[in-house]
Write a protein that holds these residues in place. Structure first.
Motif, PDB file in Angstrom:
ATOM      1  N   SER A 136      41.941 -24.481  51.704  1.00 24.30           N
ATOM      2  CA  SER A 136      42.328 -23.505  50.685  1.00 24.30           C
ATOM      3  C   SER A 136      43.839 -23.324  50.609  1.00 24.30           C
ATOM      4  N   ILE A 137      44.523 -23.554  51.700  1.00 22.23           N
ATOM      5  CA  ILE A 137      45.983 -23.507  51.677  1.00 22.23           C
ATOM      6  C   ILE A 137      46.519 -24.552  50.708  1.00 22.23           C
ATOM      7  N   GLU A 138      45.944 -25.742  50.735  1.00 26.47           N
ATOM      8  CA  GLU A 138      46.380 -26.803  49.833  1.00 26.47           C
ATOM      9  C   GLU A 138      46.071 -26.462  48.380  1.00 26.47           C
ATOM     10  N   ILE A 143      48.007 -24.479  42.913  1.00 27.55           N
ATOM     11  CA  ILE A 143      47.818 -23.618  41.743  1.00 27.55           C
ATOM     12  C   ILE A 143      48.728 -22.396  41.761  1.00 27.55           C
ATOM     13  N   ASN A 144      49.678 -22.356  42.696  1.00 29.43           N
ATOM     14  CA  ASN A 144      50.633 -21.241  42.798  1.00 29.43           C
ATOM     15  C   ASN A 144      49.929 -19.907  43.039  1.00 29.43           C
ATOM     16  N   ALA A 145      48.947 -19.917  43.919  1.00 27.60           N
ATOM     17  CA  ALA A 145      48.204 -18.695  44.269  1.00 27.60           C
ATOM     18  C   ALA A 145      48.785 -18.066  45.529  1.00 27.60           C
ATOM     19  N   GLN A 146      48.664 -16.756  45.619  1.00 30.92           N
ATOM     20  CA  GLN A 146      49.113 -16.041  46.817  1.00 30.92           C
ATOM     21  C   GLN A 146      47.944 -15.486  47.613  1.00 30.92           C
ATOM     22  N   TRP A 147      46.809 -15.225  46.927  1.00 40.69           N
ATOM     23  CA  TRP A 147      45.690 -14.544  47.571  1.00 40.69           C
ATOM     24  C   TRP A 147      44.422 -15.391  47.516  1.00 40.69           C
ATOM     25  N   MET A 148      43.599 -15.254  48.531  1.00 42.77           N
ATOM     26  CA  MET A 148      42.291 -15.891  48.555  1.00 42.77           C
ATOM     27  C   MET A 148      41.276 -14.935  49.175  1.00 42.77           C
ATOM     28  N   GLY A 183      53.119 -18.060  53.681  1.00 43.48           N
ATOM     29  CA  GLY A 183      53.250 -16.823  52.922  1.00 43.48           C
ATOM     30  C   GLY A 183      52.022 -16.476  52.108  1.00 43.48           C
ATOM     31  N   LEU A 184      50.853 -16.920  52.562  1.00 38.86           N
ATOM     32  CA  LEU A 184      49.597 -16.687  51.845  1.00 38.86           C
ATOM     33  C   LEU A 184      48.817 -15.547  52.493  1.00 38.86           C
ATOM     34  N   THR A 185      47.956 -14.917  51.698  1.00 41.53           N
ATOM     35  CA  THR A 185      47.207 -13.749  52.164  1.00 41.53           C
ATOM     36  C   THR A 185      45.725 -13.906  51.849  1.00 41.53           C
ATOM     37  N   MET A 186      44.890 -13.752  52.861  1.00 48.83           N
ATOM     38  CA  MET A 186      43.452 -13.628  52.608  1.00 48.83           C
ATOM     39  C   MET A 186      43.144 -12.151  52.427  1.00 48.83           C
ATOM     40  N   VAL A 187      42.331 -11.847  51.432  1.00 49.26           N
ATOM     41  CA  VAL A 187      41.964 -10.459  51.172  1.00 49.26           C
ATOM     42  C   VAL A 187      40.477 -10.288  51.478  1.00 49.26           C
ATOM     43  N   ALA A 213      43.581  -4.159  63.150  1.00 48.56           N
ATOM     44  CA  ALA A 213      43.370  -4.893  64.394  1.00 48.56           C
ATOM     45  C   ALA A 213      43.946  -6.307  64.311  1.00 48.56           C
ATOM     46  N   VAL A 214      43.817  -6.954  63.168  1.00 54.91           N
ATOM     47  CA  VAL A 214      44.376  -8.296  62.987  1.00 54.91           C
ATOM     48  C   VAL A 214      45.899  -8.235  62.971  1.00 54.91           C
ATOM     49  N   ASP A 215      46.448  -7.202  62.314  1.00 54.95           N
ATOM     50  CA  ASP A 215      47.880  -6.915  62.328  1.00 54.95           C
ATOM     51  C   ASP A 215      48.716  -8.093  61.820  1.00 54.95           C
ATOM     52  N   SER A 216      48.436  -8.499  60.583  1.00 52.15           N
ATOM     53  CA  SER A 216      49.167  -9.614  59.991  1.00 52.15           C
ATOM     54  C   SER A 216      49.347  -9.378  58.503  1.00 52.15           C
ATOM     55  N   PRO A 217      50.501  -9.776  57.946  1.00 57.74           N
ATOM     56  CA  PRO A 217      50.674  -9.685  56.490  1.00 57.74           C
ATOM     57  C   PRO A 217      49.755 -10.630  55.735  1.00 57.74           C
ATOM     58  N   SER A 218      49.105 -11.531  56.443  1.00 57.33           N
ATOM     59  CA  SER A 218      48.193 -12.491  55.809  1.00 57.33           C
ATOM     60  C   SER A 218      46.748 -12.026  55.804  1.00 57.33           C
ATOM     61  N   CYS A 219      46.485 -10.801  56.232  1.00 58.25           N
ATOM     62  CA  CYS A 219      45.126 -10.244  56.221  1.00 58.25           C
ATOM     63  C   CYS A 219      45.162  -8.846  55.633  1.00 58.25           C
TER      64      CYS A 219
END
Length: 310
Positions: A136-138, A143-148, A183-187, A213-219
């Motif tokens: 999904s990172i690829e 597609i210039n996405a930031q969120w998944m 710099g990607l974020t899973m929501v 608990a995960v403590d990450s800008p990517s979550c």
């Protein structure tokens, strides 16, 4: 392309061809009898999905993206983007860039609706999930996405909830190690008990606890207002309580999961509230149309104009 310049240039071109405004209106009429020439000027970045305006725009995804931009929408989301061909992904990305459409969420992994996935600590399932995140990172870069979107899956009835939470947190931490460098974020999307019985993640406080608990800008949290109206209600206070972990919104009215104004949720107040808090992200239109055909599609547009009028 700037929409105002696009309209202006087309009016000038029409005049040069001897068509004038009447000719441009006729051209718009051929595209759809109920289409307004003037695009909406929305306060928030509402994101339609493919199929929502199919009667007006036709089957082709590119035509649908252009129609969304013509109507004033500035974002787009596509749960099924990962399953589309690389050629189509690239073509859609070029169209979105040219038309000023921001890419919203797509689903990052295979969701287990009927059995445990990240909840039971199975190493093979965790590795499968992480492999899908890498894929999904690829897609996101293409597609210039930031969120998944990520959904942890079904509960494991043989494990206490605390153990399941720990298993989910561990998997998400490992996923963040993959996402952060890009710099990607899973929501994380909590889903309601009525439509999706037995899923592990259901409530906004639960999603908030996991993100802390995960403590990450990517979550972060995908706060789907439709799901949370059914699951817990008290929408604005729960949005406020979870605010610092919310990165994305989706909407649909209840009952029915159709456009705003068709159910019980006062979307005008909700939209005005999140706008007043400085929200700059995307609001995904993850719902159906209450009426079929072009009339129904125009009704969706008008519903958003009405709910966004503040």
């Amino acid at each position: 392309m700037n929409r105002r310049n696009f309209v202006k240039d087309n009016v000038i071109l029409s005049g040069a061809l001897g068509l004038g405004v009447t000719g441009l209106f006729a051209q718009n009429k051929r595209m759809g009898d109920h289409i307004s020439m003037a695009p909406a000027q929305f306060n928030l970045k509402y994101a339609p999905h493919l199929g929502m305006f199919k009667a007006s725009a036709g089957d082709d995804p590119i035509d649908q993206l252009n129609f969304m931009a013509d109507m004033g929408f500035t974002a787009f989301e596509d749960n099924g983007m990962k399953g589309r061909s690389i050629e189509l992904q690239r073509k859609m990305a070029r169209t979105m860039e040219n038309r000023g459409l921001s890419m919203g969420v797509f689903v990052a992994h295979e969701i287990s609706w009927n059995k445990p996935n990240l909840t039971n600590g199975d190493i093979s399932l965790r590795e499968k999930f992480l492999k899908e995140i890498k894929e999904s990172i690829e897609v996101a870069k293409r597609i210039n996405a930031q969120w998944m979107t990520v959904v942890p899956g079904h509960v494991d009835l043989r494990l206490r909830k605390g153990y399941q939470t720990a298993n989910v947190v561990e998997s998400l931490k490992r996923a963040c190690a993959l996402l952060e460098p890009h710099g990607l974020t899973m929501v994380l999307e909590p889903l309601n008990f009525r439509d999706h019985p037995g899923l592990f993640l259901t409530d906004s406080p639960q999603a908030y606890e996991i993100c802390k608990a995960v403590d990450s800008p990517s979550c972060k949290i995908l706060f789907d207002i439709y799901h949370q109206q059914i699951q817990e209600g008290n929408l604005i206070p729960n949005i406020d309580a979870s605010w610092e972990e919310i990165a994305y919104f989706q909407v649909g009215d209840n009952p029915g999961r159709k456009e705003p104004t068709t159910g019980e949720i006062n979307y005008k107040n909700v939209f005005e509230h999140i706008h007043s808090k400085g929200y700059q992200g995307i609001v995904g239109m993850e719902h159906g149309n209450s009426r079929p055909g072009k009339d129904g599609e125009q009704a969706v547009i008008e519903a958003y104009k009405q709910s966004d009028s503040f």
